[in-house]
Design an enzyme around this catalytic site. Structure first.
Site, short mmCIF file in Angstrom:
data_model
loop_
_atom_site.label_atom_id
_atom_site.label_comp_id
_atom_site.label_asym_id
_atom_site.label_seq_id
_atom_site.Cartn_x
_atom_site.Cartn_y
_atom_site.Cartn_z
N ARG A 89 -16.41 -0.43 -49.34
CA ARG A 89 -17.58 0.39 -48.98
C ARG A 89 -18.14 -0.08 -47.65
O ARG A 89 -18.62 -1.21 -47.51
CB ARG A 89 -18.67 0.32 -50.05
CG ARG A 89 -19.94 1.08 -49.61
CD ARG A 89 -20.88 1.46 -50.73
NE ARG A 89 -21.58 0.34 -51.31
CZ ARG A 89 -22.67 0.47 -52.09
NH1 ARG A 89 -23.15 1.67 -52.36
NH2 ARG A 89 -23.25 -0.59 -52.60
N ASP A 105 -29.09 -4.72 -56.63
CA ASP A 105 -28.78 -4.72 -55.21
C ASP A 105 -29.89 -4.01 -54.44
O ASP A 105 -30.96 -3.74 -54.98
CB ASP A 105 -27.39 -4.14 -54.92
CG ASP A 105 -27.29 -2.64 -55.19
OD1 ASP A 105 -28.33 -1.99 -55.40
OD2 ASP A 105 -26.15 -2.12 -55.17
#
Length: 634
Positions: free
Chosen positions: A200, A498
């Site tokens: 990512r 996160d």
């Protein structure tokens, strides 16, 4: 600052990371450098659309059907009808029951320790692993380059990585023997071939911390991440018969997707590899993207293979899009699940979009959301949490997802059996009603439902938001957290959090404070009565009390050195974000500005500069500690 004729790399970084910033990689960065001006325009466009909607008090709308999709030769109607040539699903993406997520590096750690993250991932038994360069990867020091280095070593099967992998396999089996009564890894070398490697890249809104234009202007982290990963690894992956796969985050519009397509196509052309070699999933993290799902698929053809649905970022985007509406107030975060109001409608649109055929009858994949639990705690706590986790996976499988995410390797073999029992590689082409584009469809994407709003909920939001900001400053953008009142109670499990979880927690507290969101029950401790709003004085009290709990916490929950460095800065940022009259779009901006800074006075100066720039319609995104640089020109 201006964009000059070349690029600058932070002095010393080019030498220390010459194995990552290779001549081939640098040449590709220079070849794609000119694309960055378009990215800057697109990011200005984001802010302008947001400003216009706030001022006019307008909701997001569907695009007119006869509009042309920027960067393509298609109309909106073409995209919605599937009149474009999409991508085949490569063999190693056909079955992705469980994808793990997490970074390939640890903060400020030597390679032999840092690369353990990759070994755990590739030995986990996950069908795929999304190695994160964005929300879960710390950005202190040179972590983004450590991430790239570790992936290159692992994909190339470097001796150091193999040595570490053998050690990690033994440790994983020791844990599994206790938890499952059996080993997980029978042949560690063969197991390394099982998991599809996916990366990512960072989103278009972020500047790189080590590369910039030679005029001093920031340079796209998206371009840097994509170039370094693909250039350094495409040959080894393709020689092994594996796909080159990226996850693309934070896309808001088909126009942005078309720009990503230009990046991917530019890399392929520079490397002289076939068009469409790079495959991509798109994370549907922004509510605006949900209004343009088929358009995004079309703009990324033939690279596009699937969408991912998640919870945290998406909730934040809805809250931000509705910041102007005093009637739109979220409840406690625990109540905004994937079956809640606007979340249920969002998920439904994604599954309809991937099951709309393209011109060649191809469908796309739907990867479900994140399971953040970690099976560490008391027997009762773990059993209860795992029961909920499995039930969530079963729901997503029933609804049509071809797989889901887990945030920790220990969860892979707890969740994967849900799809093993279904015994189908994927759910491509499952029949669902066609997508609609009516006012009712639009309204559903902002639908609220009655749910609790409590002082306990506010405490939890504040506590985790401050803890997350502190973890970020310490280099841990993925951190195991829980509210301070649960410290020491192992019946309450830590959740792997996160960046997105920090964003949404502050967005909800901002809503409660500035929209007078009424509490739904009494709270004897504070004297709050049902129907009372969150006032500034109550917020100040809750922040003060939750912060005191963090200062008193032991090192297991709050690292002691952080209490005089990054923790006070995290508290300051939370207070500024929540109390600022104008809602700020990005918590991460204020955190990024203070990376590698432990001085509170300096942090306050940077925060003030950010607020002043935002009031002018600008964002400060550059690395404040860039320092001297080495100039590179083609």
């Amino acid at each position: 600052m201006t964009q000059g004729r070349g690029l600058e790399i932070r002095e010393g970084v080019d030498l220390t990371y010459s194995d990552v910033l290779t001549p081939e990689a640098v040449a590709a960065l220079l070849a794609l450098r000119s694309l960055d001006a378009r990215r800057v325009e697109l990011m200005r466009g984001r802010l302008e659309r947001r400003r216009r909607r706030q001022e006019r008090k307008q909701r997001i709308e569907f695009l007119p059907a006869d509009d042309r999709l920027a960067g393509t030769d298609l109309t909106v109607a073409d995209a919605r009808a599937g009149r474009f040539a999409g991508s085949d699903i490569p063999p190693d993406l056909q079955r992705q029951w469980i994808q793990g997520t997490g970074p390939a590096a640890k903060p400020l750690a030597p390679v032999e320790k840092s690369i353990r993250n990759v070994a755990y991932a590739l030995l986990s038994g996950a069908d795929g692993w999304m190695f994160d360069g964005e929300d879960a990867l710390g950005q202190v020091s040179t972590m983004s380059l450590d991430n790239q280095r570790n992936l290159k070593l692992a994909i190339a099967r470097a001796p150091l990585f193999l040595q570490v992998a053998e050690q990690v396999a033994s440790e994983m089996n020791a844990w599994a023997q206790q938890f499952f009564g059996r080993s997980l890894v029978e042949d560690w070398q063969r197991q390394l071939d099982f998991t599809t490697r996916i990366f990512r890249a960072r989103g278009l809104h972020l500047d790189d911390r080590h590369v910039r234009h030679d005029g001093g202007a920031g340079f796209s982290a998206s371009i840097v991440d994509s170039v370094l990963y693909v250039v350094n690894n495409h040959k080894a992956l393709r020689d092994a018969g594996a796909s080159v796969v990226l996850y693309l985050p934070k896309i808001q519009t088909a126009e942005e997707a078309a720009f990503w397509n230009a990046i991917l196509t530019g890399i392929e052309a520079h490397l002289a590899i076939p068009h469409g070699t790079i495959k991509v999933y798109v994370l549907v993290e922004q509510v605006e993207a949900t209004f343009q799902l088929m358009e995004i698929r079309a703009a990324l053809a033939p690279h596009f293979v699937g969408f991912n649905t998640g919870r945290w970022d998406y909730i934040n985007s809805v809250a931000d899009a509705m910041a102007w509406d005093p009637a739109f107030v979220n409840p406690n975060i625990a109540d905004v699940t994937m079956t809640y109001g606007y979340m249920r409608r969002y998920e439904d649109r994604v599954r309809r979009a991937v099951n709309t055929p393209d011109a060649n009858g191809r469908f796309a994949l739907w990867q479900g959301g994140m399971e953040p639990n970690i099976p560490v705690g008391t027997a009762a706590g773990v059993a209860n949490a795992m029961k909920r986790a499995v039930a969530g996976a079963e729901r997503e499988q029933r609804e049509g997802a071809s797989g889901k995410w887990v945030a920790h390797w220990k969860m892979v073999h707890i969740i994967r059996p849900v799809w093993e029992k279904a015994d189908a590689a994927n759910q491509l082409g499952r029949a669902f009603p066609p997508l609609g584009y009516t006012p009712d469809d639009a309204d559903g994407l902002f639908a609220l439902e009655p749910a609790a709003r409590t002082v306990r909920g506010a405490r939890d939001l504040i506590s985790v938001a401050v803890q997350y900001g502190n973890a970020f400053g310490q280099g841990m953008q993925a951190a195991a957290l829980k509210p301070a009142d649960s410290f020491g109670n192992d019946d309450v499990l830590y959740l792997m959090e996160d960046m997105a979880t920090g964003e949404i927690r502050l967005s909800i507290v901002w809503e409660w404070l500035h929209k007078a969101g009424a509490f739904t029950e009494d709270d004897p401790e504070t004297g709050v009565r049902m129907g009372d709003p969150l006032t500034r004085s109550l917020f100040d009290r809750l922040l003060r009390e939750e912060y005191a709990k963090l200062l008193a916490a032991n090192g297991r929950d709050v690292h002691e050195p952080s209490k005089t460095t990054t923790l006070p800065i995290a508290r300051e940022i939370v207070e500024v974000y929540v109390t600022n009259t104008a809602k700020l779009p990005w918590y991460i901006d204020l955190l990024n500005l203070n990376l590698d800074n432990g001085d509170l006075d300096e942090a306050r100066s940077r925060i003030a500069a950010y607020l002043a720039a935002f009031a002018r319609g600008e964002r400060l995104t550059a690395n404040q500690s860039f320092g001297d640089a080495t100039l590179l020109t083609s």
